[in-house]
Design a protein around this motif. Sequence first.
Motif, PDB file in Angstrom:
ATOM      1  N   SER A 241      -1.181 -61.708 -36.020  1.00 15.51           N
ATOM      2  CA  SER A 241      -0.337 -60.683 -35.404  1.00 15.51           C
ATOM      3  C   SER A 241       1.035 -61.219 -35.006  1.00 15.51           C
ATOM      4  O   SER A 241       2.035 -60.483 -35.060  1.00 15.51           O
ATOM      5  CB  SER A 241      -1.035 -60.071 -34.185  1.00 15.51           C
ATOM      6  N   VAL A 242       1.110 -62.503 -34.625  1.00 16.48           N
ATOM      7  CA  VAL A 242       2.395 -63.068 -34.191  1.00 16.48           C
ATOM      8  C   VAL A 242       3.412 -63.068 -35.328  1.00 16.48           C
ATOM      9  O   VAL A 242       4.613 -62.910 -35.096  1.00 16.48           O
ATOM     10  CB  VAL A 242       2.188 -64.491 -33.635  1.00 16.48           C
ATOM     11  N   ALA A 248      12.017 -59.362 -28.999  1.00 16.77           N
ATOM     12  CA  ALA A 248      12.695 -60.528 -28.430  1.00 16.77           C
ATOM     13  C   ALA A 248      11.819 -61.234 -27.413  1.00 16.77           C
ATOM     14  O   ALA A 248      11.976 -62.436 -27.178  1.00 16.77           O
ATOM     15  CB  ALA A 248      14.013 -60.101 -27.779  1.00 16.77           C
ATOM     16  N   ALA A 249      10.910 -60.493 -26.800  1.00 17.25           N
ATOM     17  CA  ALA A 249      10.064 -61.072 -25.745  1.00 17.25           C
ATOM     18  C   ALA A 249       8.757 -60.316 -25.638  1.00 17.25           C
ATOM     19  O   ALA A 249       8.659 -59.144 -26.027  1.00 17.25           O
ATOM     20  CB  ALA A 249      10.800 -61.039 -24.404  1.00 17.25           C
ATOM     21  N   VAL A 250       7.751 -60.999 -25.095  1.00 16.86           N
ATOM     22  CA  VAL A 250       6.453 -60.388 -24.799  1.00 16.86           C
ATOM     23  C   VAL A 250       6.220 -60.514 -23.305  1.00 16.86           C
ATOM     24  O   VAL A 250       6.249 -61.616 -22.751  1.00 16.86           O
ATOM     25  CB  VAL A 250       5.307 -61.084 -25.562  1.00 16.86           C
ATOM     26  N   LEU A 258      -3.086 -64.430 -25.352  1.00 18.02           N
ATOM     27  CA  LEU A 258      -3.061 -65.404 -26.437  1.00 18.02           C
ATOM     28  C   LEU A 258      -4.497 -65.703 -26.882  1.00 18.02           C
ATOM     29  O   LEU A 258      -5.337 -66.067 -26.066  1.00 18.02           O
ATOM     30  CB  LEU A 258      -2.384 -66.698 -25.985  1.00 18.02           C
ATOM     31  N   SER A 259      -4.768 -65.592 -28.165  1.00 14.32           N
ATOM     32  CA  SER A 259      -6.117 -65.865 -28.661  1.00 14.32           C
ATOM     33  C   SER A 259      -6.478 -67.343 -28.518  1.00 14.32           C
ATOM     34  O   SER A 259      -7.651 -67.688 -28.392  1.00 14.32           O
ATOM     35  CB  SER A 259      -6.259 -65.431 -30.117  1.00 14.32           C
ATOM     36  N   CYS A 260      -5.474 -68.208 -28.516  1.00 11.82           N
ATOM     37  CA  CYS A 260      -5.674 -69.636 -28.256  1.00 11.82           C
ATOM     38  C   CYS A 260      -4.335 -70.223 -27.819  1.00 11.82           C
ATOM     39  O   CYS A 260      -3.279 -69.592 -27.986  1.00 11.82           O
ATOM     40  CB  CYS A 260      -6.227 -70.377 -29.478  1.00 11.82           C
ATOM     41  N   ALA A 261      -4.355 -71.432 -27.260  1.00 10.29           N
ATOM     42  CA  ALA A 261      -3.144 -72.022 -26.690  1.00 10.29           C
ATOM     43  C   ALA A 261      -2.049 -72.230 -27.739  1.00 10.29           C
ATOM     44  O   ALA A 261      -0.853 -72.138 -27.437  1.00 10.29           O
ATOM     45  CB  ALA A 261      -3.494 -73.356 -26.026  1.00 10.29           C
ATOM     46  N   ALA A 262      -2.446 -72.499 -28.986  1.00  9.12           N
ATOM     47  CA  ALA A 262      -1.460 -72.779 -30.035  1.00  9.12           C
ATOM     48  C   ALA A 262      -0.561 -71.581 -30.330  1.00  9.12           C
ATOM     49  O   ALA A 262       0.554 -71.747 -30.853  1.00  9.12           O
ATOM     50  CB  ALA A 262      -2.178 -73.222 -31.306  1.00  9.12           C
ATOM     51  N   ILE A 263      -1.005 -70.377 -29.992  1.00  7.03           N
ATOM     52  CA  ILE A 263      -0.195 -69.176 -30.249  1.00  7.03           C
ATOM     53  C   ILE A 263       1.098 -69.229 -29.438  1.00  7.03           C
ATOM     54  O   ILE A 263       2.141 -68.723 -29.871  1.00  7.03           O
ATOM     55  CB  ILE A 263      -0.994 -67.902 -29.916  1.00  7.03           C
ATOM     56  N   ALA A 264       1.049 -69.855 -28.268  1.00  6.06           N
ATOM     57  CA  ALA A 264       2.264 -69.985 -27.446  1.00  6.06           C
ATOM     58  C   ALA A 264       3.342 -70.745 -28.206  1.00  6.06           C
ATOM     59  O   ALA A 264       4.535 -70.394 -28.135  1.00  6.06           O
ATOM     60  CB  ALA A 264       1.934 -70.707 -26.141  1.00  6.06           C
ATOM     61  N   ASP A 265       2.944 -71.761 -28.948  1.00  5.71           N
ATOM     62  CA  ASP A 265       3.905 -72.544 -29.709  1.00  5.71           C
ATOM     63  C   ASP A 265       4.454 -71.751 -30.896  1.00  5.71           C
ATOM     64  O   ASP A 265       5.620 -71.904 -31.267  1.00  5.71           O
ATOM     65  CB  ASP A 265       3.253 -73.844 -30.191  1.00  5.71           C
ATOM     66  N   GLN A 266       3.617 -70.899 -31.485  1.00 10.05           N
ATOM     67  CA  GLN A 266       4.092 -70.047 -32.572  1.00 10.05           C
ATOM     68  C   GLN A 266       5.162 -69.078 -32.072  1.00 10.05           C
ATOM     69  O   GLN A 266       6.172 -68.853 -32.748  1.00 10.05           O
ATOM     70  CB  GLN A 266       2.933 -69.244 -33.172  1.00 10.05           C
ATOM     71  N   LEU A 267       4.923 -68.503 -30.904  1.00  8.30           N
ATOM     72  CA  LEU A 267       5.917 -67.601 -30.321  1.00  8.30           C
ATOM     73  C   LEU A 267       7.218 -68.338 -30.046  1.00  8.30           C
ATOM     74  O   LEU A 267       8.318 -67.838 -30.333  1.00  8.30           O
ATOM     75  CB  LEU A 267       5.378 -66.985 -29.024  1.00  8.30           C
ATOM     76  N   ALA A 269       8.332 -71.025 -31.525  1.00  6.87           N
ATOM     77  CA  ALA A 269       8.973 -71.370 -32.794  1.00  6.87           C
ATOM     78  C   ALA A 269       9.717 -70.181 -33.394  1.00  6.87           C
ATOM     79  O   ALA A 269      10.738 -70.363 -34.079  1.00  6.87           O
ATOM     80  CB  ALA A 269       7.930 -71.884 -33.785  1.00  6.87           C
ATOM     81  N   ARG A 270       9.229 -68.977 -33.113  1.00  7.49           N
ATOM     82  CA  ARG A 270       9.875 -67.775 -33.621  1.00  7.49           C
ATOM     83  C   ARG A 270      10.995 -67.282 -32.703  1.00  7.49           C
ATOM     84  O   ARG A 270      11.649 -66.277 -33.009  1.00  7.49           O
ATOM     85  CB  ARG A 270       8.843 -66.652 -33.800  1.00  7.49           C
ATOM     86  N   GLY A 271      11.204 -67.952 -31.583  1.00  8.13           N
ATOM     87  CA  GLY A 271      12.258 -67.539 -30.665  1.00  8.13           C
ATOM     88  C   GLY A 271      11.897 -66.334 -29.827  1.00  8.13           C
ATOM     89  O   GLY A 271      12.778 -65.641 -29.295  1.00  8.13           O
ATOM     90  N   ILE A 272      10.592 -66.058 -29.688  1.00  5.65           N
ATOM     91  CA  ILE A 272      10.121 -64.931 -28.876  1.00  5.65           C
ATOM     92  C   ILE A 272       9.711 -65.463 -27.512  1.00  5.65           C
ATOM     93  O   ILE A 272       8.817 -66.302 -27.405  1.00  5.65           O
ATOM     94  CB  ILE A 272       8.928 -64.226 -29.551  1.00  5.65           C
ATOM     95  N   LEU A 273      10.379 -65.003 -26.466  1.00  3.59           N
ATOM     96  CA  LEU A 273      10.084 -65.472 -25.113  1.00  3.59           C
ATOM     97  C   LEU A 273       8.780 -64.846 -24.630  1.00  3.59           C
ATOM     98  O   LEU A 273       8.611 -63.623 -24.690  1.00  3.59           O
ATOM     99  CB  LEU A 273      11.222 -65.097 -24.161  1.00  3.59           C
TER     100      LEU A 273
END
Length: 340
Positions: A241-242, A248-250, A258-267, A269-273
Amino acid sequence: MFALMQSSRVQSLHMMVEPRTGLKAVIAIHSSQKGPAMGGCRYLSYPNEESAIEDAIQLARNMSYKAVLAGLSLGGGTAVIMRPAHVPDRAALFEAFGRFVQTLDGRYVTAMDSGTSREDMDCIAQYTQHVTSTTAVGDPSAHTALGLYAGIRTTAMARLGSDNLEGLRVAIQGLGHVGYALAEQLHAAGAELLVADLDSGKVQLAMEQLGAKPIASEALLSTPCDILAPCGLGGVLNSHSVTKLRCAAVAGGANNQLSCAAIADQLEARGILYAPDYVINSGGLIYVALHHQGQSPGTITAHLSQIGTRLTEVFAHAQAEKRSPARVADELAERLLDMD
């Protein structure tokens, strides 16, 4: 299960089965260092016992983080009741759960959550005093929404350079008590609302009362907007979904977004706060906790006003360290929990 408890640092796990009422309940206590564990009671259908236990454990940890970052003298805990296919007597089921809560001698204080109501809390209160958000206390959803609104303004300032919400496109996923109350505040501020909910009646009401634009639930995440506000159940942000997000932000009210902690890093990396869910949605916990302690309305309002301040602090650290706000908030919460 012990490995999951250790990785989440959950202190204890309690379970009860009562065939007569259909009760199958789990209470997870993450921390009691700063006070009794407080957290909601979920009443949902789960595919199996393992998923219910995992939900309780993850939510309990987030409740600890939420409480400590909100400056409350509480620990974190969560109850999960597996909703049976047929409930012969709902009141009897929640009365049985009240007896279960009482056996913990105040180590856990329960409250409303997904699938439960004030009337359910009233049933629980017949057998234990360790319950809040009863009919007498009131629905905490309005206070959750107040905190969310303040947090969205803070997020808009951090990501878009202004906390003026007029004309801002906000996509709200879920129009329950919290989501709809948030939509009302955003509408009053002049925001453009995009809404989705599985209940078509709620969507229709938002269209009529708030001028909201309806979006199909499966299309909302990929719809262009300034801020996405998930206000339903958790796990909405995953590796699939990410990649579809066009915001611009969530910043929303759902727990465990977040389904798992790594999703925070994906956001990141995409510049989504990303506004960490347990920081921005802590208004309901603040209200029920302080009301349970007998604090005045003025004290509660003052405490609610600190949500934006804490979020600003998290965003500032994240920007300076070039890391996700979720990572920063987790580490800050863990440091505060380890101070005692």
